[in-house]
Write a protein that holds these residues in place. Structure first.
Motif, mmCIF file in Angstrom:
data_model
loop_
_atom_site.group_PDB
_atom_site.id
_atom_site.type_symbol
_atom_site.label_atom_id
_atom_site.label_comp_id
_atom_site.label_asym_id
_atom_site.label_seq_id
_atom_site.Cartn_x
_atom_site.Cartn_y
_atom_site.Cartn_z
ATOM 1 N N THR A 44 -22.833 29.471 -5.423
ATOM 2 C CA THR A 44 -23.437 30.766 -6.364
ATOM 3 C C THR A 44 -22.372 31.789 -6.803
ATOM 4 O OG1 THR A 44 -25.439 30.856 -5.113
ATOM 5 C CG2 THR A 44 -24.975 32.732 -6.282
ATOM 6 N N LEU A 45 -21.272 31.932 -5.949
ATOM 7 C CA LEU A 45 -20.137 32.856 -6.328
ATOM 8 C C LEU A 45 -19.289 32.033 -7.372
ATOM 9 C CD1 LEU A 45 -19.340 34.268 -2.816
ATOM 10 C CD2 LEU A 45 -20.358 35.445 -4.668
ATOM 11 N N LEU A 86 -19.777 34.271 4.096
ATOM 12 C CA LEU A 86 -21.215 34.609 4.062
ATOM 13 C C LEU A 86 -22.124 33.717 4.647
ATOM 14 C CD1 LEU A 86 -21.332 36.275 0.624
ATOM 15 C CD2 LEU A 86 -20.864 37.578 2.593
ATOM 16 N N GLY A 87 -22.052 32.460 3.999
ATOM 17 C CA GLY A 87 -22.951 31.300 4.687
ATOM 18 C C GLY A 87 -22.690 31.402 6.198
ATOM 19 N N CYS A 145 -23.725 29.613 -0.983
ATOM 20 C CA CYS A 145 -23.321 30.936 -1.410
ATOM 21 C C CYS A 145 -22.060 30.481 -2.183
ATOM 22 C CB CYS A 145 -22.797 31.542 -0.074
ATOM 23 S SG CYS A 145 -24.194 32.140 0.909
ATOM 24 N N SER A 146 -21.192 29.545 -1.821
ATOM 25 C CA SER A 146 -19.986 29.265 -2.689
ATOM 26 C C SER A 146 -20.358 28.888 -3.935
ATOM 27 C CB SER A 146 -19.108 27.974 -1.828
ATOM 28 O OG SER A 146 -18.734 28.209 -0.590
ATOM 29 N N SER A 173 -25.448 26.542 4.419
ATOM 30 C CA SER A 173 -25.191 27.829 3.604
ATOM 31 C C SER A 173 -24.102 28.411 3.078
ATOM 32 C CB SER A 173 -25.504 29.030 4.944
ATOM 33 O OG SER A 173 -26.698 28.769 5.587
ATOM 34 N N GLY A 230 -17.798 32.467 0.009
ATOM 35 C CA GLY A 230 -19.174 31.851 0.078
ATOM 36 C C GLY A 230 -19.107 31.188 1.422
#
Length: 463
Positions: free
Chosen positions: A135-136, A47-48, A132-133, A128, A44
């Motif tokens: 969400t994952l 990706l962020g 992302c973290s 970000s 995450g």
């Protein structure tokens, strides 16, 4: 041979390999859950950072992030986020993980502020990465819980049922059954060796269920309290009350048989959604509603609105509003006669507004007044019947659905359960859907039902 040896001589025991396998499976699944959490956090943030344009080789960033992951592991372990329960139940899994992550972020930010290191990090990158973290984390926990439920079900835990003269449930799959009399076990609180015998049997199990007559339930309960195991006693005489929990009121034990399905925060969210959608809708639909009102008056004599007593939240009566679609002299105030196709009571305008569900629009006023909600169990007329039985006579659980405000639309409606109730199954389908909605309420589900309603505004059962 000692008395202890005699106490367990010829005693049936669970195959140790089976219990060991179940414990090992749970352990590895818990380790997998922990590893998946760490992977979700790491991926995450990668990706962020990539999305925000922060170089991944930025050394000053990975050291605090690595420390944050270690802190998360400690906090999550302390918060039971890797507990076996989190493998099979989604709510505690997400709740415990969210609390652990929130605690980690708080510690992380306090540390950065105390070291005055906030200026060295990219705020966009950190924000970000967190999004992302999270969400994952949610996605992988949802996937793991669903996979464990599908592949292991109740076989993840060793379960024992002891039959001591009681009934045997229909479904005992995955359980080891022991006949108390054949195994030489009885609820004897005065015999330490009998307690030892029971303890020896229970040591390889995670849960035990006792089925016995009423006069032995108290003794069995006392024996299980020191067994270091999840112990339960079958009480079929309570089935009709469907208790939710046991509490203590002023020194007297009480059975909790009802509670509101939504807490204060949930009720506030639902009400805010109702107001946020209803007010703009009433303003936008005002020209249409005025045009319909004029058409009704021109088509037949009588009032524009049809008012009828319906059962609302808490089983309290209220007057529901609809555009009148029948001739005044033939209106059925009690709702005893369901509307049929080609019903001669319906006016020309009434046939159109019923088919397109426009007749339901005045219920937005009921929502604004707080008598109804946009989404909820549909309120029925007092005289509504199915196969000449009142709805609550078909299924007593009918009354349970009134723990929530009635709705303009609901889960039953988007599944196509609307129109005349000609058979018992017609109302049973509605009740089952309403109870499913009641027990699984969420704001996102309300929004999904509202979106799904657009596909059933014009329905073959709407007449």
């Amino acid at each position: 041979m000692s008395k202890i040896d005699l106490a367990i001589e010829g005693f049936p025991s669970r195959q140790p390999t089976t219990a060991a396998i179940q414990r090992n499976v749970r352990l590895w699944l818990c380790l997998l859950l922990a590893a998946a959490d760490m992977a979700a956090l790491a991926i995450g943030f990668v990706l962020g950072l990539r999305a925000s344009g922060v170089p991944l080789v930025f050394a000053d960033l990975w050291q605090p992030l690595g420390g944050g992951m270690v802190v998360y592991g400690i906090v999550a372990f302390h918060n039971q986020a890797f507990n076996p329960v989190c493998l099979t139940q989604l709510t505690p899994s997400l709740r415990n993980a969210a609390l652990a992550l929130a605690g980690t972020l708080l510690i992380f930010l306090l540390t950065l502020f105390s070291l005055k290191a906030t200026g060295q990090l990219s705020r966009l990158g950190i924000s970000s990465g967190i999004i992302c973290s999270v969400t994952l984390l949610v996605v992988q926990r949802l996937f793991i819980v669903r996979a464990v439920q599908r592949n292991f079900s109740d076989n993840l835990f060793a379960q024992l049922m002891i039959i001591d003269g009681g009934v045997i449930p229909d479904d005992v799959s995955g359980m080891v059954i022991v006949d108390a009399e054949a195994a030489g076990i009885k609820a004897d609180l005065d015999d330490p060796y009998m307690l030892h015998r029971l303890g020896t049997l229970l040591r390889d199990f995670d849960r035990v269920v006792i089925s016995c007559p009423g006069d032995r339930k108290t003794d069995w309960a006392q024996m299980l309290k020191g067994g270091n195991i999840l112990g339960e006693i079958i009480v079929p005489e309570l089935d009709s009350m469907a208790p939710l929990a046991v509490q203590n009121h002023r020194g007297v034990s009480t059975l909790v048989v009802a509670r509101g399905p939504l807490n204060l925060a949930n009720r506030a969210q639902k009400r805010l959604l109702d107001i946020a959608i209803t007010v703009p809708l009433l303003i936008a639909l005002a020209p249409l509603m005025i045009a319909v009102a004029i058409a009704i008056r021109l088509d037949s004599a009588g009032p524009v609105f049809f008012k009828q007593e319906r059962i609302g939240r808490g089983n309290r009566l209220f007057h529901i509003l609809k555009f009148r679609s029948m001739r005044v002299e033939q209106c059925d105030a009690a709702g005893a006669s369901s509307t049929r196709r080609d019903d001669n009571r319906i006016t020309r305008v009434g046939a159109f507004i019923r088919k397109t569900s426009i007749d339901e629009l005045p219920q937005l006023i009921n929502v604004l007044l707080g008598e109804m909600s946009l989404v909820g169990p549909r309120p029925h007329a007092l005289g509504s019947t199915a196969e000449e039985q009142l709805f609550w006579q078909v299924d007593r659980q009918y009354w349970h659905r009134h723990a929530l405000k009635p709705g303009i639309t609901g889960l039953a409606q988007i599944r196509g359960f609307r129109g005349a109730t000609e058979t018992r199954r017609d109302i049973l389908n509605r009740v089952e859907a309403d109870l499913e909605y009641l027990h699984g309420w969420s704001l996102t589900r309300d929004i999904a039902i509202l979106i799904g309603t657009f596909s059933v505004l014009v329905h073959r059962n709407a007449y």
